[in-house]
Design a protein around this motif. Structure first.
Motif, PDB file in Angstrom:
ATOM      1  N   LYS A  76      34.081  38.841  37.719  1.00  0.00           N
ATOM      2  CA  LYS A  76      34.296  40.286  37.652  1.00  0.00           C
ATOM      3  C   LYS A  76      33.792  40.969  38.927  1.00  0.00           C
ATOM      4  O   LYS A  76      34.467  41.856  39.467  1.00  0.00           O
ATOM      5  CB  LYS A  76      33.590  40.865  36.415  1.00  0.00           C
ATOM      6  N   LEU A  77      32.646  40.557  39.406  1.00  0.00           N
ATOM      7  CA  LEU A  77      32.077  41.179  40.607  1.00  0.00           C
ATOM      8  C   LEU A  77      32.891  40.826  41.856  1.00  0.00           C
ATOM      9  O   LEU A  77      33.098  41.680  42.718  1.00  0.00           O
ATOM     10  CB  LEU A  77      30.616  40.784  40.781  1.00  0.00           C
ATOM     11  N   TYR A  78      33.372  39.586  41.951  1.00  0.00           N
ATOM     12  CA  TYR A  78      34.234  39.226  43.078  1.00  0.00           C
ATOM     13  C   TYR A  78      35.509  40.076  43.054  1.00  0.00           C
ATOM     14  O   TYR A  78      35.963  40.563  44.089  1.00  0.00           O
ATOM     15  CB  TYR A  78      34.620  37.752  43.041  1.00  0.00           C
ATOM     16  N   GLU A  79      36.085  40.260  41.872  1.00  0.00           N
ATOM     17  CA  GLU A  79      37.284  41.107  41.758  1.00  0.00           C
ATOM     18  C   GLU A  79      36.982  42.527  42.212  1.00  0.00           C
ATOM     19  O   GLU A  79      37.768  43.135  42.942  1.00  0.00           O
ATOM     20  CB  GLU A  79      37.791  41.127  40.313  1.00  0.00           C
ATOM     21  N   LEU A  80      35.844  43.047  41.792  1.00  0.00           N
ATOM     22  CA  LEU A  80      35.447  44.403  42.162  1.00  0.00           C
ATOM     23  C   LEU A  80      35.318  44.545  43.676  1.00  0.00           C
ATOM     24  O   LEU A  80      35.892  45.457  44.278  1.00  0.00           O
ATOM     25  CB  LEU A  80      34.122  44.774  41.481  1.00  0.00           C
ATOM     26  N   ALA A  81      34.593  43.637  44.291  1.00  0.00           N
ATOM     27  CA  ALA A  81      34.408  43.705  45.746  1.00  0.00           C
ATOM     28  C   ALA A  81      35.734  43.468  46.469  1.00  0.00           C
ATOM     29  O   ALA A  81      36.008  44.111  47.491  1.00  0.00           O
ATOM     30  CB  ALA A  81      33.354  42.700  46.197  1.00  0.00           C
ATOM     31  N   GLY A  82      36.562  42.583  45.940  1.00  0.00           N
ATOM     32  CA  GLY A  82      37.871  42.343  46.537  1.00  0.00           C
ATOM     33  C   GLY A  82      38.738  43.589  46.501  1.00  0.00           C
ATOM     34  O   GLY A  82      39.369  43.958  47.499  1.00  0.00           O
ATOM     35  N   GLU A  83      38.756  44.245  45.377  1.00  0.00           N
ATOM     36  CA  GLU A  83      39.532  45.482  45.239  1.00  0.00           C
ATOM     37  C   GLU A  83      38.997  46.578  46.158  1.00  0.00           C
ATOM     38  O   GLU A  83      39.727  47.488  46.533  1.00  0.00           O
ATOM     39  CB  GLU A  83      39.528  45.955  43.786  1.00  0.00           C
ATOM     40  N   ARG A  84      37.744  46.442  46.553  1.00  0.00           N
ATOM     41  CA  ARG A  84      37.132  47.408  47.469  1.00  0.00           C
ATOM     42  C   ARG A  84      37.279  46.961  48.930  1.00  0.00           C
ATOM     43  O   ARG A  84      36.667  47.509  49.814  1.00  0.00           O
ATOM     44  CB  ARG A  84      35.661  47.609  47.107  1.00  0.00           C
ATOM     45  N   GLY A  85      38.104  45.914  49.164  1.00  0.00           N
ATOM     46  CA  GLY A  85      38.445  45.516  50.529  1.00  0.00           C
ATOM     47  C   GLY A  85      37.673  44.365  51.123  1.00  0.00           C
ATOM     48  O   GLY A  85      37.727  44.155  52.337  1.00  0.00           O
ATOM     49  N   SER A  86      36.995  43.571  50.311  1.00  0.00           N
ATOM     50  CA  SER A  86      36.210  42.456  50.837  1.00  0.00           C
ATOM     51  C   SER A  86      37.025  41.171  50.884  1.00  0.00           C
ATOM     52  O   SER A  86      37.404  40.622  49.853  1.00  0.00           O
ATOM     53  CB  SER A  86      34.970  42.215  49.977  1.00  0.00           C
ATOM     54  N   LYS A  87      37.241  40.658  52.094  1.00  0.00           N
ATOM     55  CA  LYS A  87      37.935  39.384  52.251  1.00  0.00           C
ATOM     56  C   LYS A  87      37.073  38.239  51.722  1.00  0.00           C
ATOM     57  O   LYS A  87      37.591  37.287  51.141  1.00  0.00           O
ATOM     58  CB  LYS A  87      38.335  39.155  53.707  1.00  0.00           C
ATOM     59  N   GLU A  88      35.761  38.331  51.901  1.00  0.00           N
ATOM     60  CA  GLU A  88      34.857  37.291  51.404  1.00  0.00           C
ATOM     61  C   GLU A  88      34.920  37.190  49.878  1.00  0.00           C
ATOM     62  O   GLU A  88      34.905  36.095  49.321  1.00  0.00           O
ATOM     63  CB  GLU A  88      33.427  37.573  51.851  1.00  0.00           C
ATOM     64  N   ALA A  89      35.010  38.333  49.216  1.00  0.00           N
ATOM     65  CA  ALA A  89      35.089  38.324  47.754  1.00  0.00           C
ATOM     66  C   ALA A  89      36.372  37.650  47.283  1.00  0.00           C
ATOM     67  O   ALA A  89      36.355  36.855  46.338  1.00  0.00           O
ATOM     68  CB  ALA A  89      35.012  39.746  47.205  1.00  0.00           C
ATOM     69  N   TRP A  90      37.498  37.969  47.930  1.00  0.00           N
ATOM     70  CA  TRP A  90      38.760  37.327  47.541  1.00  0.00           C
ATOM     71  C   TRP A  90      38.693  35.826  47.787  1.00  0.00           C
ATOM     72  O   TRP A  90      39.175  35.034  46.973  1.00  0.00           O
ATOM     73  CB  TRP A  90      39.943  37.943  48.277  1.00  0.00           C
ATOM     74  N   PHE A  91      38.089  35.420  48.911  1.00  0.00           N
ATOM     75  CA  PHE A  91      37.966  33.988  49.191  1.00  0.00           C
ATOM     76  C   PHE A  91      37.085  33.323  48.131  1.00  0.00           C
ATOM     77  O   PHE A  91      37.443  32.267  47.593  1.00  0.00           O
ATOM     78  CB  PHE A  91      37.392  33.739  50.592  1.00  0.00           C
ATOM     79  N   ASN A  92      35.933  33.914  47.826  1.00  0.00           N
ATOM     80  CA  ASN A  92      35.033  33.332  46.822  1.00  0.00           C
ATOM     81  C   ASN A  92      35.695  33.255  45.455  1.00  0.00           C
ATOM     82  O   ASN A  92      35.558  32.252  44.747  1.00  0.00           O
ATOM     83  CB  ASN A  92      33.736  34.136  46.726  1.00  0.00           C
ATOM     84  N   LEU A  93      36.421  34.312  45.077  1.00  0.00           N
ATOM     85  CA  LEU A  93      37.117  34.286  43.799  1.00  0.00           C
ATOM     86  C   LEU A  93      38.200  33.221  43.809  1.00  0.00           C
ATOM     87  O   LEU A  93      38.373  32.491  42.825  1.00  0.00           O
ATOM     88  CB  LEU A  93      37.718  35.664  43.474  1.00  0.00           C
ATOM     89  N   GLY A  94      38.925  33.108  44.917  1.00  0.00           N
ATOM     90  CA  GLY A  94      39.935  32.054  45.023  1.00  0.00           C
ATOM     91  C   GLY A  94      39.321  30.681  44.845  1.00  0.00           C
ATOM     92  O   GLY A  94      39.856  29.833  44.124  1.00  0.00           O
ATOM     93  N   HIS A  95      38.187  30.459  45.474  1.00  0.00           N
ATOM     94  CA  HIS A  95      37.508  29.162  45.344  1.00  0.00           C
ATOM     95  C   HIS A  95      37.071  28.915  43.907  1.00  0.00           C
ATOM     96  O   HIS A  95      37.243  27.816  43.374  1.00  0.00           O
ATOM     97  CB  HIS A  95      36.305  29.108  46.291  1.00  0.00           C
ATOM     98  N   LEU A  96      36.501  29.939  43.271  1.00  0.00           N
ATOM     99  CA  LEU A  96      36.071  29.807  41.879  1.00  0.00           C
ATOM    100  C   LEU A  96      37.255  29.460  40.983  1.00  0.00           C
ATOM    101  O   LEU A  96      37.168  28.578  40.121  1.00  0.00           O
ATOM    102  CB  LEU A  96      35.407  31.107  41.403  1.00  0.00           C
ATOM    103  N   LEU A  97      38.380  30.134  41.196  1.00  0.00           N
ATOM    104  CA  LEU A  97      39.552  29.886  40.360  1.00  0.00           C
ATOM    105  C   LEU A  97      40.240  28.567  40.709  1.00  0.00           C
ATOM    106  O   LEU A  97      40.839  27.927  39.844  1.00  0.00           O
ATOM    107  CB  LEU A  97      40.538  31.047  40.478  1.00  0.00           C
ATOM    108  N   TRP A  98      40.181  28.148  41.952  1.00  0.00           N
ATOM    109  CA  TRP A  98      40.799  26.885  42.365  1.00  0.00           C
ATOM    110  C   TRP A  98      40.079  25.697  41.716  1.00  0.00           C
ATOM    111  O   TRP A  98      40.703  24.798  41.183  1.00  0.00           O
ATOM    112  CB  TRP A  98      40.754  26.756  43.887  1.00  0.00           C
ATOM    113  N   THR A  99      38.754  25.741  41.771  1.00  0.00           N
ATOM    114  CA  THR A  99      37.963  24.620  41.255  1.00  0.00           C
ATOM    115  C   THR A  99      37.595  24.778  39.790  1.00  0.00           C
ATOM    116  O   THR A  99      37.330  23.798  39.100  1.00  0.00           O
ATOM    117  CB  THR A  99      36.662  24.456  42.057  1.00  0.00           C
ATOM    118  N   GLY A 100      37.555  26.020  39.318  1.00  0.00           N
ATOM    119  CA  GLY A 100      37.041  26.278  37.982  1.00  0.00           C
ATOM    120  C   GLY A 100      35.522  26.178  37.988  1.00  0.00           C
ATOM    121  O   GLY A 100      34.891  25.905  39.018  1.00  0.00           O
TER     122      GLY A 100
END
Length: 175
Positions: A76-100
């Motif tokens: 949820k926090l990665y999504e929030l930061a991503g929606e606020r323009g953070s490339k790092e948050a989108w990358f971290n969320l992508g990694h979390l979702l890729w690996t589970g």
């Protein structure tokens, strides 16, 4: 009150009251490391604050996520930061979702590579070279038997373009 607790208070205020993405990501990373996560205890400074009307996130929603574990709070926090323009948050969320995040119970987050790819693409659109390189490797390795050859060739061309861009930007893996 010790310095560590004061630092936690300031980090929470920076994240939830002022919306600093680096603070949000730091709290997400911390949440991800904890299987048992009680948002009311972890974020007690925010829950006790007089400024809850000005928060950038619904703390009840964070509390609800925390009942499913720290990984869900992190998501949820990665999504929030991503929606606020953070490339790092989108990358971290992508990694979390890729690996589970497999804990062997309902607190787990199942891998979702399609959703992860969307997160990596958002990170690339914001200039993240790690995401750019990751997508390039995925596209270059595409070998689905049931996929049209032209689609596979387009993916590979895009992969080459992305790896070249990552290399041009100095990404070590792409050099």
């Amino acid at each position: 009150e010790n310095n560590l607790e004061k630092a936690r208070e300031f980090m929470q205020l920076a994240a939830y009251l002022h919306g600093y993405n680096d603070a949000i990501i730091s709290l997400a990373n911390d949440a991800l490391s904890k299987h048992v996560f009680d948002a009311k205890e972890e974020y007690k400074y925010i829950f006790q604050s007089d400024s809850t009307d000005n928060l950038i996130v619904d703390m009840d929603e964070i509390q609800e996520c925390s009942q499913r574990g720290g990984a869900h709070v992190a998501r949820k926090l990665y999504e929030l930061a991503g929606e606020r323009g953070s490339k790092e948050a989108w990358f971290n969320l992508g990694h979390l979702l890729w690996t589970g995040h497999d804990l062997g119970n309902e607190q787990s987050i199942e891998p979702d590579q399609s959703l992860a790819m969307n997160c990596f693409e958002k990170a690339v659109s914001l200039g993240d070279d790690d995401a750019r390189y990751f997508l390039a490797v995925c596209y270059l390795g595409e070998q689905d038997e049931g996929v049209d050859d032209e689609i596979v060739m387009d993916l590979r061309r895009n992969g080459l373009k992305l790896v070249q861009e990552a290399a041009d930007n100095g990404h070590v893996g792409a050099l």
